[in-house]
Write a protein that holds these residues in place. Structure first.
Motif, PDB file in Angstrom:
ATOM      1  N   LYS A  67      -4.770  14.096   8.035  1.00  0.00           N
ATOM      2  CA  LYS A  67      -4.915  12.660   8.240  1.00  0.00           C
ATOM      3  C   LYS A  67      -4.176  11.873   7.179  1.00  0.00           C
ATOM      4  O   LYS A  67      -3.728  12.403   6.160  1.00  0.00           O
ATOM      5  CB  LYS A  67      -6.384  12.270   8.275  1.00  0.00           C
ATOM      6  N   VAL A  68      -4.031  10.613   7.436  1.00  0.00           N
ATOM      7  CA  VAL A  68      -3.357   9.700   6.525  1.00  0.00           C
ATOM      8  C   VAL A  68      -4.359   9.282   5.441  1.00  0.00           C
ATOM      9  O   VAL A  68      -5.415   8.750   5.743  1.00  0.00           O
ATOM     10  CB  VAL A  68      -2.840   8.461   7.296  1.00  0.00           C
ATOM     11  N   LEU A  99      -1.673  -3.820   8.819  1.00  0.00           N
ATOM     12  CA  LEU A  99      -0.728  -3.040   8.030  1.00  0.00           C
ATOM     13  C   LEU A  99       0.467  -2.658   8.869  1.00  0.00           C
ATOM     14  O   LEU A  99       0.314  -2.120   9.956  1.00  0.00           O
ATOM     15  CB  LEU A  99      -1.381  -1.761   7.498  1.00  0.00           C
ATOM     16  N   GLN A 113       0.380  11.687   3.735  1.00  0.00           N
ATOM     17  CA  GLN A 113      -0.089  12.529   4.832  1.00  0.00           C
ATOM     18  C   GLN A 113       0.454  13.932   4.618  1.00  0.00           C
ATOM     19  O   GLN A 113       1.662  14.172   4.755  1.00  0.00           O
ATOM     20  CB  GLN A 113       0.374  11.973   6.180  1.00  0.00           C
ATOM     21  N   TYR A 154       0.830  -1.195   0.000  1.00  0.00           N
ATOM     22  CA  TYR A 154       0.000   0.000   0.000  1.00  0.00           C
ATOM     23  C   TYR A 154       0.871   1.253   0.000  1.00  0.00           C
ATOM     24  O   TYR A 154       1.978   1.255   0.537  1.00  0.00           O
ATOM     25  CB  TYR A 154      -0.875   0.054   1.263  1.00  0.00           C
ATOM     26  N   GLU A 176      -6.835  -1.634  -5.705  1.00  0.00           N
ATOM     27  CA  GLU A 176      -7.738  -0.519  -5.465  1.00  0.00           C
ATOM     28  C   GLU A 176      -6.938   0.785  -5.454  1.00  0.00           C
ATOM     29  O   GLU A 176      -5.769   0.793  -5.078  1.00  0.00           O
ATOM     30  CB  GLU A 176      -8.477  -0.685  -4.142  1.00  0.00           C
ATOM     31  N   PHE A 203       3.782   7.253   2.937  1.00  0.00           N
ATOM     32  CA  PHE A 203       4.016   6.042   3.715  1.00  0.00           C
ATOM     33  C   PHE A 203       3.722   4.813   2.879  1.00  0.00           C
ATOM     34  O   PHE A 203       2.675   4.715   2.231  1.00  0.00           O
ATOM     35  CB  PHE A 203       3.126   6.003   4.959  1.00  0.00           C
ATOM     36  N   MET A 239       4.102  13.653   3.301  1.00  0.00           N
ATOM     37  CA  MET A 239       4.807  12.465   3.765  1.00  0.00           C
ATOM     38  C   MET A 239       4.148  11.280   3.084  1.00  0.00           C
ATOM     39  O   MET A 239       2.916  11.162   3.123  1.00  0.00           O
ATOM     40  CB  MET A 239       4.683  12.366   5.277  1.00  0.00           C
ATOM     41  N   TYR A 266       0.245   5.329   1.166  1.00  0.00           N
ATOM     42  CA  TYR A 266      -0.581   6.351   1.773  1.00  0.00           C
ATOM     43  C   TYR A 266       0.205   7.650   1.754  1.00  0.00           C
ATOM     44  O   TYR A 266       1.431   7.639   1.651  1.00  0.00           O
ATOM     45  CB  TYR A 266      -0.909   5.999   3.230  1.00  0.00           C
ATOM     46  N   PHE A 324      -5.388   7.201   1.929  1.00  0.00           N
ATOM     47  CA  PHE A 324      -5.117   6.044   1.096  1.00  0.00           C
ATOM     48  C   PHE A 324      -4.866   6.475  -0.342  1.00  0.00           C
ATOM     49  O   PHE A 324      -5.592   7.291  -0.901  1.00  0.00           O
ATOM     50  CB  PHE A 324      -6.310   5.091   1.158  1.00  0.00           C
TER      51      PHE A 324
END
Lengths: 117, 110
Positions: free
Chosen positions: A42-43, A106, A37, A33, A56, A91, A89, A35, A45
């Motif tokens: 918030k983090v 995760l 930020q 995955y 996805e 991730f 950022m 992500y 997707f």
């Protein structure tokens, strides 16, 4: 304890340049995955990846973004032509099973900070 | 310079007290929920999870409560310690991805 490693830890780039962020997921994990930020937020997707294809993706993950697993260990996020608003950022995360499977789903890396000037 | 992001809700607690962090989720299809802790400069770290067929789950010093009727999650931290200072995110997993909530900043006063 196994961990997800990300490089670089910080990258500064000019608007319009291509950027590749790299991740080494945990070795026996099958799901990957990305992500992001934005500072203080918030983090979010971006994309999930399994069996060498995207499973996805979010609205953020437009044509400027791509992911690849070029070999058995690396998982990369490419931004073709960076924009100021791509500063964030990023991730990487991996999981042994899919997101619905169970505990410790995760495992996140420490992140790559991207600054677009 | 960098722009300032949204101001996170902040909870300040005295060391040794219990902390309760609340979260509302949005997707009725979610049947799996997770709490993550994010310390400054690090990625989110798993704390505890709960499935929708449960309403409470306990870990070491942490408890998660789930109320599906009002789509509400809470995280309780017992005997809060300075090392608990961090941003806490609830997350829901509809389908095959994890979606994070906005986060709460927990500050522990020694």
């Amino acid at each position: 304890e196994p961990e997800v490693t990300q490089t670089p830890s910080h990258q500064v780039t000019q608007m319009g340049q291509e950027v590749i962020l790299r991740c080494v997921p945990i070795s026996n994990h099958l799901y990957f995955y990305w992500y992001r930020q934005i500072l203080g937020q918030k983090v979010e997707f971006l994309v999930s990846f399994y069996n060498n294809e995207i499973s996805e993706k979010s609205e953020i993950f437009d044509d400027q973004f791509s992911v690849e697993r070029p070999d058995g260990s690396n998982f990369t996020l490419k931004i073709r032509s960076t924009k100021l608003e791509d500063s964030a950022m990023y991730f990487c995360a991996s999981s042994e099973d899919g997101a619905l499977s169970g505990a410790n789903v995760l495992t996140f890396g420490a992140g790559s900070r991207l600054t677009v000037l | 310079g960098e722009s300032v992001g949204l101001h996170l809700p902040t909870l300040s607690v005295q060391e040794g007290d219990n902390s309760i962090i609340n979260c509302a989720y949005s997707n009725s299809a979610s049947d799996y929920f997770i709490w993550y802790k994010q310390e400054s400069g690090k990625g989110p770290q798993f704390i505890i999870d709960i499935r929708s067929n449960m309403d409470k789950r306990q870990g070491q010093r942490v408890t998660v409560l789930l109320n599906k009727t009002v789509k509400h999650l809470s995280l309780q931290i017992a005997a809060t310690q300075p090392g608990d200072s961090a941003v806490y995110f609830c997350a829901e997993a509809p389908y095959d991805k994890v979606i994070f909530g906005p986060g709460t900043s927990l500050s522990v006063i020694p």
